[in-house]
Design a protein around this motif. Sequence first.
Motif, PDB file in Angstrom:
ATOM      1  N   CYS A 178     138.467 -38.111 -17.494  1.00  0.00           N
ATOM      2  CA  CYS A 178     138.501 -37.651 -16.098  1.00  0.00           C
ATOM      3  C   CYS A 178     138.877 -36.181 -15.951  1.00  0.00           C
ATOM      4  O   CYS A 178     138.502 -35.553 -14.958  1.00  0.00           O
ATOM      5  CB  CYS A 178     139.481 -38.504 -15.296  1.00  0.00           C
ATOM      6  SG  CYS A 178     138.997 -40.226 -15.104  1.00  0.00           S
ATOM      7  N   ASN A 179     139.612 -35.621 -16.894  1.00  0.00           N
ATOM      8  CA  ASN A 179     140.149 -34.273 -16.681  1.00  0.00           C
ATOM      9  C   ASN A 179     139.094 -33.184 -16.766  1.00  0.00           C
ATOM     10  O   ASN A 179     139.307 -32.061 -16.308  1.00  0.00           O
ATOM     11  CB  ASN A 179     141.273 -33.991 -17.684  1.00  0.00           C
ATOM     12  CG  ASN A 179     140.770 -33.886 -19.114  1.00  0.00           C
ATOM     13  OD1 ASN A 179     139.624 -34.191 -19.418  1.00  0.00           O
ATOM     14  ND2 ASN A 179     141.653 -33.479 -20.004  1.00  0.00           N
ATOM     15  N   VAL A 180     137.933 -33.496 -17.340  1.00  0.00           N
ATOM     16  CA  VAL A 180     136.926 -32.460 -17.575  1.00  0.00           C
ATOM     17  C   VAL A 180     136.416 -31.869 -16.265  1.00  0.00           C
ATOM     18  O   VAL A 180     136.184 -30.650 -16.168  1.00  0.00           O
ATOM     19  CB  VAL A 180     135.766 -33.033 -18.421  1.00  0.00           C
ATOM     20  CG1 VAL A 180     135.094 -34.204 -17.722  1.00  0.00           C
ATOM     21  CG2 VAL A 180     134.738 -31.957 -18.712  1.00  0.00           C
ATOM     22  N   GLY A 181     136.236 -32.679 -15.247  1.00  0.00           N
ATOM     23  CA  GLY A 181     135.739 -32.158 -13.981  1.00  0.00           C
ATOM     24  C   GLY A 181     136.688 -31.157 -13.355  1.00  0.00           C
ATOM     25  O   GLY A 181     136.253 -30.123 -12.803  1.00  0.00           O
ATOM     26  N   TYR A 182     137.982 -31.418 -13.432  1.00  0.00           N
ATOM     27  CA  TYR A 182     138.976 -30.504 -12.868  1.00  0.00           C
ATOM     28  C   TYR A 182     139.074 -29.223 -13.697  1.00  0.00           C
ATOM     29  O   TYR A 182     139.249 -28.133 -13.149  1.00  0.00           O
ATOM     30  CB  TYR A 182     140.324 -31.190 -12.777  1.00  0.00           C
ATOM     31  CG  TYR A 182     140.284 -32.481 -12.002  1.00  0.00           C
ATOM     32  CD1 TYR A 182     140.233 -32.480 -10.613  1.00  0.00           C
ATOM     33  CD2 TYR A 182     140.252 -33.707 -12.645  1.00  0.00           C
ATOM     34  CE1 TYR A 182     140.181 -33.655  -9.890  1.00  0.00           C
ATOM     35  CE2 TYR A 182     140.197 -34.899 -11.926  1.00  0.00           C
ATOM     36  CZ  TYR A 182     140.155 -34.860 -10.560  1.00  0.00           C
ATOM     37  OH  TYR A 182     140.091 -36.026  -9.842  1.00  0.00           O
ATOM     38  N   ALA A 183     138.964 -29.360 -15.023  1.00  0.00           N
ATOM     39  CA  ALA A 183     139.022 -28.172 -15.874  1.00  0.00           C
ATOM     40  C   ALA A 183     137.826 -27.259 -15.635  1.00  0.00           C
ATOM     41  O   ALA A 183     137.959 -26.026 -15.621  1.00  0.00           O
ATOM     42  CB  ALA A 183     139.081 -28.596 -17.336  1.00  0.00           C
ATOM     43  N   VAL A 184     136.649 -27.837 -15.430  1.00  0.00           N
ATOM     44  CA  VAL A 184     135.452 -27.033 -15.192  1.00  0.00           C
ATOM     45  C   VAL A 184     135.588 -26.231 -13.902  1.00  0.00           C
ATOM     46  O   VAL A 184     135.165 -25.066 -13.828  1.00  0.00           O
ATOM     47  CB  VAL A 184     134.204 -27.937 -15.160  1.00  0.00           C
ATOM     48  CG1 VAL A 184     132.999 -27.180 -14.619  1.00  0.00           C
ATOM     49  CG2 VAL A 184     133.894 -28.459 -16.552  1.00  0.00           C
ATOM     50  N   GLN A 185     136.186 -26.832 -12.888  1.00  0.00           N
ATOM     51  CA  GLN A 185     136.344 -26.115 -11.621  1.00  0.00           C
ATOM     52  C   GLN A 185     137.212 -24.872 -11.786  1.00  0.00           C
ATOM     53  O   GLN A 185     136.977 -23.850 -11.133  1.00  0.00           O
ATOM     54  CB  GLN A 185     136.952 -27.047 -10.568  1.00  0.00           C
ATOM     55  CG  GLN A 185     136.083 -28.222 -10.200  1.00  0.00           C
ATOM     56  CD  GLN A 185     134.693 -27.807  -9.763  1.00  0.00           C
ATOM     57  OE1 GLN A 185     134.528 -26.864  -8.983  1.00  0.00           O
ATOM     58  NE2 GLN A 185     133.680 -28.500 -10.270  1.00  0.00           N
ATOM     59  N   SER A 236     130.574 -31.990 -20.072  1.00  0.00           N
ATOM     60  CA  SER A 236     131.028 -33.227 -19.438  1.00  0.00           C
ATOM     61  C   SER A 236     130.631 -34.471 -20.224  1.00  0.00           C
ATOM     62  O   SER A 236     131.365 -35.457 -20.228  1.00  0.00           O
ATOM     63  CB  SER A 236     130.465 -33.315 -18.014  1.00  0.00           C
ATOM     64  OG  SER A 236     130.866 -32.206 -17.240  1.00  0.00           O
ATOM     65  N   SER A 237     129.482 -34.446 -20.882  1.00  0.00           N
ATOM     66  CA  SER A 237     128.972 -35.656 -21.543  1.00  0.00           C
ATOM     67  C   SER A 237     129.275 -35.712 -23.032  1.00  0.00           C
ATOM     68  O   SER A 237     129.093 -36.762 -23.648  1.00  0.00           O
ATOM     69  CB  SER A 237     127.461 -35.751 -21.332  1.00  0.00           C
ATOM     70  OG  SER A 237     126.804 -34.623 -21.895  1.00  0.00           O
ATOM     71  N   SER A 238     129.732 -34.613 -23.625  1.00  0.00           N
ATOM     72  CA  SER A 238     129.970 -34.621 -25.073  1.00  0.00           C
ATOM     73  C   SER A 238     131.043 -35.635 -25.452  1.00  0.00           C
ATOM     74  O   SER A 238     130.952 -36.286 -26.503  1.00  0.00           O
ATOM     75  CB  SER A 238     130.366 -33.227 -25.544  1.00  0.00           C
ATOM     76  OG  SER A 238     131.507 -32.763 -24.825  1.00  0.00           O
ATOM     77  N   CYS A 239     132.067 -35.786 -24.605  1.00  0.00           N
ATOM     78  CA  CYS A 239     133.112 -36.773 -24.889  1.00  0.00           C
ATOM     79  C   CYS A 239     132.551 -38.198 -24.842  1.00  0.00           C
ATOM     80  O   CYS A 239     132.931 -39.042 -25.661  1.00  0.00           O
ATOM     81  CB  CYS A 239     134.255 -36.606 -23.895  1.00  0.00           C
ATOM     82  SG  CYS A 239     135.658 -37.698 -24.172  1.00  0.00           S
ATOM     83  N   ASN A 249     143.474 -42.003 -14.766  1.00  0.00           N
ATOM     84  CA  ASN A 249     142.650 -41.480 -13.679  1.00  0.00           C
ATOM     85  C   ASN A 249     143.491 -40.771 -12.625  1.00  0.00           C
ATOM     86  O   ASN A 249     143.036 -39.813 -12.004  1.00  0.00           O
ATOM     87  CB  ASN A 249     141.864 -42.618 -13.025  1.00  0.00           C
ATOM     88  CG  ASN A 249     140.947 -43.318 -13.999  1.00  0.00           C
ATOM     89  OD1 ASN A 249     140.520 -42.720 -14.986  1.00  0.00           O
ATOM     90  ND2 ASN A 249     140.632 -44.566 -13.747  1.00  0.00           N
ATOM     91  N   ILE A 250     144.711 -41.269 -12.417  1.00  0.00           N
ATOM     92  CA  ILE A 250     145.595 -40.658 -11.415  1.00  0.00           C
ATOM     93  C   ILE A 250     146.253 -39.392 -11.959  1.00  0.00           C
ATOM     94  O   ILE A 250     146.486 -38.421 -11.223  1.00  0.00           O
ATOM     95  CB  ILE A 250     146.670 -41.675 -10.975  1.00  0.00           C
ATOM     96  CG1 ILE A 250     145.999 -42.891 -10.309  1.00  0.00           C
ATOM     97  CG2 ILE A 250     147.677 -41.046 -10.033  1.00  0.00           C
ATOM     98  CD1 ILE A 250     146.967 -44.016 -10.010  1.00  0.00           C
ATOM     99  N   MET A 251     146.545 -39.373 -13.248  1.00  0.00           N
ATOM    100  CA  MET A 251     147.259 -38.238 -13.834  1.00  0.00           C
ATOM    101  C   MET A 251     146.461 -36.945 -13.765  1.00  0.00           C
ATOM    102  O   MET A 251     147.046 -35.864 -13.587  1.00  0.00           O
ATOM    103  CB  MET A 251     147.611 -38.544 -15.295  1.00  0.00           C
ATOM    104  CG  MET A 251     148.780 -39.510 -15.473  1.00  0.00           C
ATOM    105  SD  MET A 251     148.914 -40.071 -17.175  1.00  0.00           S
ATOM    106  CE  MET A 251     149.015 -38.511 -18.044  1.00  0.00           C
TER     107      MET A 251
END
Length: 255
Positions: A66-73, A90-93, A194-196
């Motif tokens: 889940c953290n990848v989306g926030y890191a990309v922003q 995003s998809s490599s993981c 997911n919450i963290m």
Amino acid sequence: VLELQSEGRVGIRSLAMSQHTPLMGGDSSRMGTVDDLVARLRSLLADYKTIVIPAACNVSASYNICNVGYAVQLMRLEHPVPRWAAPAFSSSCLFGSIVGQLALGYAGDSIGRRPAMIITLIIIAVGSLGSAVFTSGFGDDIWKRLVFWRFILGIGVGGTYPLGAVYAGEMGDTRGLGRTGRVAYSIALQILGNIMAPLLLLLVVACLGAERVTKEEWFTEIGWRVLLGAGCVPSVLALREFAVGNDASVGFVSA
């Protein structure tokens, strides 16, 4: 007349007692419910080691996905994103997790569950720290390095799914949760990961300052690296439990 009055008083008393009886029964049922909850809590605490390790694995897996989306922003503020980079990053993981489920699941059957679980946790820690620390450069270079480290991370994430469930199910204790309860609790705790991710983003922005994170390159860099590197914390905690404890079943250790 006296006899009729005494009979009437007895009737009134019996009626009052009959009206109070359900209330007493309700209190006893409530006490029984409280006792059941206390017993379940004690059982959960007694089984904590059979839950905390697979739960930490599942929390780490869900957080790192889940953290990848926030890191990309945050990275968009500092590094231009090529057209291929965001979907690949995003998809490599996820692609790595397919490899990890097959490879580490097989390793669990061939070299043993415990060694395979330790390898899985080490891969997660290395992939998370590599994503946060061993990535530098500009343009396509930094994104290629991130895709590589996220793939390595995904291998460990994939291994947590078969091995975490097996760990929770095969621990040889005689306490109250049972195999199904341990597996259910450890998997249900995935929601914490997911919450963290968004909570950690809010914490980073609050500590560093929203204006600094969005405008100053140094603070932006710290923000997304902290988000990616924090994924190693649950796996390190699980490794610590492996190191200080030795209560795994013989079947889990040698299977």
